[in-house]
Design an enzyme around this catalytic site. Structure first.
Site, PDB file in Angstrom:
ATOM      1  N   MET A  47       0.841  -1.201   0.000  1.00 21.97           N
ATOM      2  CA  MET A  47       0.000   0.000   0.000  1.00 21.97           C
ATOM      3  C   MET A  47       0.872   1.245   0.000  1.00 21.97           C
ATOM      4  O   MET A  47       1.744   1.390   0.856  1.00 21.97           O
ATOM      5  CB  MET A  47      -0.912  -0.002   1.227  1.00 21.97           C
ATOM      6  CG  MET A  47      -2.004  -1.037   1.130  1.00 21.97           C
ATOM      7  SD  MET A  47      -3.253  -0.808   2.403  1.00 21.97           S
ATOM      8  CE  MET A  47      -2.437  -1.504   3.802  1.00 21.97           C
ATOM      9  N   CYS A  82      -6.022   6.453  -7.579  1.00 21.03           N
ATOM     10  CA  CYS A  82      -6.736   6.067  -6.354  1.00 21.03           C
ATOM     11  C   CYS A  82      -8.077   6.790  -6.305  1.00 21.03           C
ATOM     12  O   CYS A  82      -8.143   7.992  -6.548  1.00 21.03           O
ATOM     13  CB  CYS A  82      -5.922   6.443  -5.122  1.00 21.03           C
ATOM     14  SG  CYS A  82      -5.166   5.003  -4.421  1.00 21.03           S
ATOM     15  N   GLY A 113      -8.687  -8.237 -10.007  1.00 22.89           N
ATOM     16  CA  GLY A 113      -9.411  -9.500  -9.852  1.00 22.89           C
ATOM     17  C   GLY A 113      -8.675 -10.736 -10.325  1.00 22.89           C
ATOM     18  O   GLY A 113      -9.297 -11.786 -10.510  1.00 22.89           O
ATOM     19  N   SER A 129      -5.288  -7.969  -4.349  1.00 25.37           N
ATOM     20  CA  SER A 129      -5.999  -8.473  -3.171  1.00 25.37           C
ATOM     21  C   SER A 129      -6.027  -9.994  -3.065  1.00 25.37           C
ATOM     22  O   SER A 129      -6.259 -10.525  -1.979  1.00 25.37           O
ATOM     23  CB  SER A 129      -7.413  -7.880  -3.100  1.00 25.37           C
ATOM     24  OG  SER A 129      -8.019  -7.866  -4.353  1.00 25.37           O
TER      25      SER A 129
HETATM   26  C1  LIG Z   1      -5.961  -2.606   0.506  1.00 26.42           C
HETATM   27  C2  LIG Z   1      -5.576  -2.073  -0.845  1.00 26.42           C
HETATM   28  C3  LIG Z   1      -4.640  -1.049  -0.920  1.00 26.42           C
HETATM   29  C4  LIG Z   1      -4.250  -0.537  -2.153  1.00 26.42           C
HETATM   30  N1  LIG Z   1      -3.327   0.467  -2.202  1.00 26.42           N
HETATM   31  C5  LIG Z   1      -2.928   0.971  -3.396  1.00 26.42           C
HETATM   32  C6  LIG Z   1      -1.954   1.995  -3.451  1.00 26.42           C
HETATM   33  O1  LIG Z   1      -1.458   2.468  -2.435  1.00 26.42           O
HETATM   34  N2  LIG Z   1      -1.593   2.470  -4.676  1.00 26.42           N
HETATM   35  C7  LIG Z   1      -2.127   1.954  -5.837  1.00 26.42           C
HETATM   36  O2  LIG Z   1      -1.739   2.402  -6.924  1.00 26.42           O
HETATM   37  N3  LIG Z   1      -3.058   0.983  -5.800  1.00 26.42           N
HETATM   38  C8  LIG Z   1      -3.472   0.478  -4.617  1.00 26.42           C
HETATM   39  N4  LIG Z   1      -4.428  -0.518  -4.577  1.00 26.42           N
HETATM   40  C9  LIG Z   1      -5.011  -1.008  -5.836  1.00 26.42           C
HETATM   41  C10 LIG Z   1      -4.383  -2.328  -6.274  1.00 26.42           C
HETATM   42  O3  LIG Z   1      -3.000  -2.162  -6.538  1.00 26.42           O
HETATM   43  C11 LIG Z   1      -5.062  -2.889  -7.532  1.00 26.42           C
HETATM   44  O4  LIG Z   1      -4.947  -1.975  -8.595  1.00 26.42           O
HETATM   45  C12 LIG Z   1      -6.543  -3.176  -7.297  1.00 26.42           C
HETATM   46  O5  LIG Z   1      -6.767  -3.674  -5.986  1.00 26.42           O
HETATM   47  C13 LIG Z   1      -7.093  -4.190  -8.298  1.00 26.42           C
HETATM   48  O6  LIG Z   1      -6.367  -5.399  -8.264  1.00 26.42           O
HETATM   49  P1  LIG Z   1      -6.785  -6.697  -7.390  1.00 26.42           P
HETATM   50  O7  LIG Z   1      -8.223  -7.016  -7.719  1.00 26.42           O
HETATM   51  O8  LIG Z   1      -5.817  -7.761  -7.810  1.00 26.42           O
HETATM   52  O9  LIG Z   1      -6.634  -6.324  -5.940  1.00 26.42           O
HETATM   53  C14 LIG Z   1      -4.827  -1.049  -3.345  1.00 26.42           C
HETATM   54  C15 LIG Z   1      -5.772  -2.085  -3.259  1.00 26.42           C
HETATM   55  C16 LIG Z   1      -6.162  -2.582  -2.025  1.00 26.42           C
HETATM   56  C17 LIG Z   1      -7.211  -3.678  -1.967  1.00 26.42           C
END
Ligand SMILES: Cc1cc2nc3c(=O)[nH]c(=O)nc-3n(C[C@H](O)[C@H](O)[C@H](O)COP(=O)(O)O)c2cc1C
Length: 232
Positions: A1, A58, A172, A194
């Site tokens: 994060m 974000c 996802g 995630s």
């Molecule tokens: C708890 C959490 C914190 C995240 N923090 C960041 C962050 O600090 N900067 C960023 O660019 N994306 C952040 N993301 C987004 C993820 O990098 C990713 O783009 C998004 O969750 C979709 O991918 P996933 O479904 O594999 O989680 C965060 C996601 C989650 C769930």
């Protein structure tokens, strides 16, 4: 994060450890104006990052992230300023929460960006019927995980038609099939967010093993053969 991170000064210590590993380390940067992004990028480069990823996406930070990442002129200015400041590759991470996705993607390309990362989380909310109010302090936040895979795939697919720089797919992904879908949509690489929380750190090995098996079963010798297949 990145958002609740300790800040760029404290990050120096984390990078000392991170760059000892076998994998390249990509530093995620978060700022509001081009000059600040460039300052952070120079520091990341000094700490040994192999590349920087600009968080232009974000959905829950006022004046940052998505609020600047839906403005193609701003995106181009930020990417251009960072490119002028470092000689490591610069990736721009985009939001799905815009109807200007292709324009924003082209702005990254015109700014000299080396790759696009798509997507950050989808702006969403949850409501508690007991408390009768939104669960999140900000009222809205970012939805991730399997629920957004279809959104991420659509974004990668559209960007693949709009730009000529590589796209990194994210959103996802928790299985080899998910990763292959993203690559067929046009992603040259993928990220897993995630699912690490749900499946543990072993998810990376499971996904890459599954992808290798798919290549073998389909007589392919390189993952590059999969990229963009869904466009043919
Ligand atoms: C708890 C959490 C914190 C995240 N923090 C960041 C962050 O600090 N900067 C960023 O660019 N994306 C952040 N993301 C987004 C993820 O990098 C990713 O783009 C998004 O969750 C979709 O991918 P996933 O479904 O594999 O989680 C965060 C996601 C989650 C769930």
């Amino acid at each position: 994060m990145g958002l609740p991170g300790p800040g760029i000064d404290a990050f120096e210590e984390e990078m000392v450890e991170a760059v000892k590993g076998p994998a390249p380390v990509i530093g995620s940067l978060f700022a509001a104006i081009p000059e600040d992004f460039a300052f952070l990028a120079r520091r990341m480069q000094r700490y040994g990052a192999a590349a920087v990823e600009l968080n232009l996406s974000c959905p829950h930070a006022k004046g940052y992230g998505m609020e600047i990442g839906v403005d193609p002129d701003m995106v181009r200015a930020i990417v251009q300023e960072v490119k002028r400041s470092v000689n490591i590759p610069v990736l721009a991470k985009l939001t799905p929460n815009t109807h200007l996705l292709a324009e924003v993607g082209r702005a990254v390309e015109r700014g000299g960006g080396d790759a696009i990362v798509a997507v950050n989380t989808v702006k969403a909310m949850a409501i508690s019927v007991d408390a009768r109010r939104p669960v999140l302090y900000n009222r809205t936040g970012g939805l991730s995980g399997p629920a957004i895979k279809g959104v991420g795939l659509r974004c990668v697919y559209e960007l693949y038609d709009a730009v000529n720089i590589p796209i990194v797919g994210v959103g996802g992904i928790e299985s080899a099939i998910d990763a292959l879908e993203y690559m067929m949509a046009g992603a040259a690489a993928v990220q897993i967010g995630s699912a690490v929380g749900r499946k543990g750190i072993g998810v990376f090995g499971q996904v890459t093993d599954g992808m290798t098996k798919y290549l073998e079963a389909n007589g392919m010798s390189s993952i590059g053969e999969v990229v963009g297949l869904a466009h043919e």
